[in-house]
Design a protein around this motif. Sequence first.
Motif, PDB file in Angstrom:
ATOM      1  N   SER A 192       0.809  -1.228   0.000  1.00 46.14           N
ATOM      2  CA  SER A 192       0.000   0.000   0.000  1.00 46.14           C
ATOM      3  C   SER A 192       0.839   1.274   0.000  1.00 46.14           C
ATOM      4  N   TYR A 193       2.175   1.138  -0.013  1.00 48.47           N
ATOM      5  CA  TYR A 193       3.013   2.321   0.179  1.00 48.47           C
ATOM      6  C   TYR A 193       2.951   3.273  -1.008  1.00 48.47           C
ATOM      7  N   TRP A 194       2.669   2.782  -2.180  1.00 47.50           N
ATOM      8  CA  TRP A 194       2.523   3.667  -3.338  1.00 47.50           C
ATOM      9  C   TRP A 194       1.432   4.696  -3.071  1.00 47.50           C
ATOM     10  N   GLU A 195       0.305   4.208  -2.611  1.00 48.96           N
ATOM     11  CA  GLU A 195      -0.809   5.112  -2.318  1.00 48.96           C
ATOM     12  C   GLU A 195      -0.472   6.038  -1.161  1.00 48.96           C
ATOM     13  N   SER A 196       0.247   5.529  -0.144  1.00 50.44           N
ATOM     14  CA  SER A 196       0.589   6.343   1.019  1.00 50.44           C
ATOM     15  C   SER A 196       1.455   7.543   0.652  1.00 50.44           C
ATOM     16  N   THR A 197       2.286   7.391  -0.379  1.00 50.50           N
ATOM     17  CA  THR A 197       3.181   8.479  -0.796  1.00 50.50           C
ATOM     18  C   THR A 197       2.693   9.194  -2.048  1.00 50.50           C
ATOM     19  N   GLY A 198       1.526   8.852  -2.530  1.00 50.33           N
ATOM     20  CA  GLY A 198       1.038   9.472  -3.759  1.00 50.33           C
ATOM     21  C   GLY A 198       1.932   9.205  -4.950  1.00 50.33           C
ATOM     22  N   GLY A 199       2.593   8.057  -4.967  1.00 50.43           N
ATOM     23  CA  GLY A 199       3.474   7.689  -6.069  1.00 50.43           C
ATOM     24  C   GLY A 199       4.892   8.210  -5.930  1.00 50.43           C
ATOM     25  N   ASN A 200       5.198   8.951  -4.867  1.00 46.53           N
ATOM     26  CA  ASN A 200       6.566   9.473  -4.703  1.00 46.53           C
ATOM     27  C   ASN A 200       7.594   8.366  -4.510  1.00 46.53           C
ATOM     28  N   VAL A 201       7.151   7.169  -4.143  1.00 49.58           N
ATOM     29  CA  VAL A 201       8.081   6.067  -3.929  1.00 49.58           C
ATOM     30  C   VAL A 201       8.572   5.457  -5.246  1.00 49.58           C
ATOM     31  N   GLU A 202       8.033   5.902  -6.378  1.00 49.50           N
ATOM     32  CA  GLU A 202       8.503   5.370  -7.659  1.00 49.50           C
ATOM     33  C   GLU A 202      10.026   5.530  -7.778  1.00 49.50           C
ATOM     34  N   HIS A 203      10.689   4.481  -8.196  1.00 49.76           N
ATOM     35  CA  HIS A 203      12.140   4.370  -8.399  1.00 49.76           C
ATOM     36  C   HIS A 203      12.923   4.095  -7.114  1.00 49.76           C
ATOM     37  N   VAL A 204      12.288   4.173  -5.947  1.00 48.67           N
ATOM     38  CA  VAL A 204      12.971   3.804  -4.702  1.00 48.67           C
ATOM     39  C   VAL A 204      13.116   2.283  -4.669  1.00 48.67           C
ATOM     40  N   GLN A 219      12.145  -2.745  -6.486  1.00 50.83           N
ATOM     41  CA  GLN A 219      12.020  -1.333  -6.848  1.00 50.83           C
ATOM     42  C   GLN A 219      10.583  -1.037  -7.250  1.00 50.83           C
ATOM     43  N   TRP A 220      10.090   0.092  -6.767  1.00 53.80           N
ATOM     44  CA  TRP A 220       8.755   0.529  -7.165  1.00 53.80           C
ATOM     45  C   TRP A 220       8.802   1.113  -8.570  1.00 53.80           C
ATOM     46  N   GLN A 221       7.984   0.560  -9.466  1.00 51.51           N
ATOM     47  CA  GLN A 221       7.950   0.993 -10.858  1.00 51.51           C
ATOM     48  C   GLN A 221       6.511   1.070 -11.343  1.00 51.51           C
ATOM     49  N   MET A 222       6.292   1.909 -12.345  1.00 46.00           N
ATOM     50  CA  MET A 222       5.024   1.893 -13.065  1.00 46.00           C
ATOM     51  C   MET A 222       5.078   0.764 -14.092  1.00 46.00           C
ATOM     52  N   ASP A 223       4.045  -0.047 -14.118  1.00 51.90           N
ATOM     53  CA  ASP A 223       3.988  -1.149 -15.083  1.00 51.90           C
ATOM     54  C   ASP A 223       2.527  -1.392 -15.431  1.00 51.90           C
ATOM     55  N   PRO A 224       2.061  -0.782 -16.531  1.00 49.40           N
ATOM     56  CA  PRO A 224       0.640  -0.911 -16.880  1.00 49.40           C
ATOM     57  C   PRO A 224       0.230  -2.338 -17.209  1.00 49.40           C
ATOM     58  N   SER A 269      12.288  -7.261 -13.544  1.00 43.27           N
ATOM     59  CA  SER A 269      12.349  -6.052 -14.360  1.00 43.27           C
ATOM     60  C   SER A 269      13.743  -5.448 -14.264  1.00 43.27           C
ATOM     61  N   ASP A 270      14.137  -4.685 -15.272  1.00 44.58           N
ATOM     62  CA  ASP A 270      15.358  -3.891 -15.174  1.00 44.58           C
ATOM     63  C   ASP A 270      15.125  -2.708 -14.245  1.00 44.58           C
ATOM     64  N   LYS A 271      16.204  -2.222 -13.621  1.00 43.73           N
ATOM     65  CA  LYS A 271      16.101  -1.051 -12.753  1.00 43.73           C
ATOM     66  C   LYS A 271      15.760   0.185 -13.577  1.00 43.73           C
ATOM     67  N   THR A 272      14.961   1.067 -13.017  1.00 47.16           N
ATOM     68  CA  THR A 272      14.600   2.326 -13.671  1.00 47.16           C
ATOM     69  C   THR A 272      15.202   3.480 -12.895  1.00 47.16           C
ATOM     70  N   VAL A 273      15.296   4.642 -13.527  1.00 47.42           N
ATOM     71  CA  VAL A 273      15.790   5.860 -12.864  1.00 47.42           C
ATOM     72  C   VAL A 273      14.765   6.972 -13.093  1.00 47.42           C
ATOM     73  N   PRO A 274      14.699   7.928 -12.168  1.00 46.52           N
ATOM     74  CA  PRO A 274      13.748   9.031 -12.355  1.00 46.52           C
ATOM     75  C   PRO A 274      14.038   9.812 -13.626  1.00 46.52           C
ATOM     76  N   GLU A 275      12.980  10.310 -14.236  1.00 44.47           N
ATOM     77  CA  GLU A 275      13.143  11.054 -15.488  1.00 44.47           C
ATOM     78  C   GLU A 275      13.921  12.338 -15.272  1.00 44.47           C
ATOM     79  N   TRP A 276      13.960  12.840 -14.030  1.00 48.50           N
ATOM     80  CA  TRP A 276      14.678  14.092 -13.799  1.00 48.50           C
ATOM     81  C   TRP A 276      16.200  13.894 -13.702  1.00 48.50           C
ATOM     82  N   LEU A 277      16.669  12.671 -13.606  1.00 51.56           N
ATOM     83  CA  LEU A 277      18.121  12.437 -13.509  1.00 51.56           C
ATOM     84  C   LEU A 277      18.735  12.497 -14.891  1.00 51.56           C
TER      85      LEU A 277
END
Length: 479
Positions: free
Chosen positions: A321-333, A446-451, A471-479
Amino acid sequence: MADVPANEQQDENEGRLRRRSVLKYGGTGALAAGLAGCQTAENPVPGSNLRVEQENAGTEVDEGDGDAPLSGETVKIGVLAPMNLPLGVSMWKAAQMRRDIINDNGGILGAQVEVALGNTEVSPGTAQSEHQRLTVQEGCDFTVGIFLGSALLQTMPSIANQEAIHLTTGSADPRAGQLVSKSDPFGDTDEQSSYERFKYHFRVGPIHLLDLADAMLEFIENNKDEYGWEKAALLTENLGEFTPYAERLSERLSEVIDVPVEQRPGGVSDWSPLYNEIEDTGCDLAIIGMALGGTTAVNQWAQQQRDFEFGGIHVPAQAYSYWESTGGNVEHVFTMNAMTPQTSNTPQTQPFVEDYIERFDEVPIYTGPLTYDAMSVIKQGIEDTVDGEGMETLPDSDTIIPYLEEGTFTGGTVLPEAQFTPPDAKYAHEPQWTSMAETGVPVFQQWQMDPEVREDYGTMHSVAPSQNKTSDKTVPEWL
């Protein structure tokens, strides 16, 4: 991990002295998992509709027959779980699930299994008193569970006094195994050796904190070139439960990667100054050990779009449930874990996850499969003892212990085969573990988006080791 404050509770080469035939087991998860709130089971698991295999084949006894060796007896197992945390709920539900499956298949050589709950409430004192209640008043033959190193250590004298086998499935503190060891006088008294006093303790998982630190070192060393990591900051929360992990990494991490920043923060509400220092020193990665302050750290890292990656041991991020708890901020952690809703550590992992979801309409946290496996260890330990000793009554703890020490336990959900470290290991009665490369655990989730798994919600993918990679590791788009 220290006691969890009320406002966080709902949101969030020792021990291997000889190589036996199979050196495989792990668990993981660090100190805890799932400080996040209630879970949901909305399409978390892709794949087959297989059910949990009811029992492994191989026994010659018809356990449903009244002539089975333990027919008419009862094996009572106490579950020590902090029910104000999802990880405690996962322990209790997994124990009930395993009880039902065992009893539906004839019990343990004819004996029926009962489970009794001891709510430890994330309190060392309560853990100790609940252990005494379960063993003395409730008459439990075995206990499983316990979360927090401090709770386990405070309960160890009760485990010794009651002489009832306990299998830990939550705490990672290595000092419990040190107390059991024949080679360490840590718990000796004038009257009794430490081993004779504390031999009733076994840990099914997670692997202890020193092994977790070694797994982190292995992960960094094996992947730093591919990921472009040259400098790392080491941030381990200033909690007593993290100390063995922090000290091991402090001692050895600089041999693997440049470490210009090393701190043990505590009670931080504004991570900006520390994050500024990490960026100013050119760090590519923050290697973390976080529990109480983990959510604030994640939210500020993502919202400020910091110029470094972020992961290691992150307790809250191990809950679905942590994705929802952080509003998706946990993506890539990324964080260590025992398994995820996506992994297939063993042939039993996905069937276990799917059966658990069908029964309880939520996703298990790592303490769930470890507790399930602990119940299986008890079952096999009793069966091996009865067979080896030619008994027709339930054996006592002292008779079972040698069979647990020498046994290889199969059919697990985290690894298919498990053994305990021997009594003469520095950390005894611990999960046998050598490396991620050999055992496949811990997994680095790692938390990732995967439709393909679920629309508009993160997925707990495993990026390492290769055996359990989804899955392969992902990095934030801002990096």
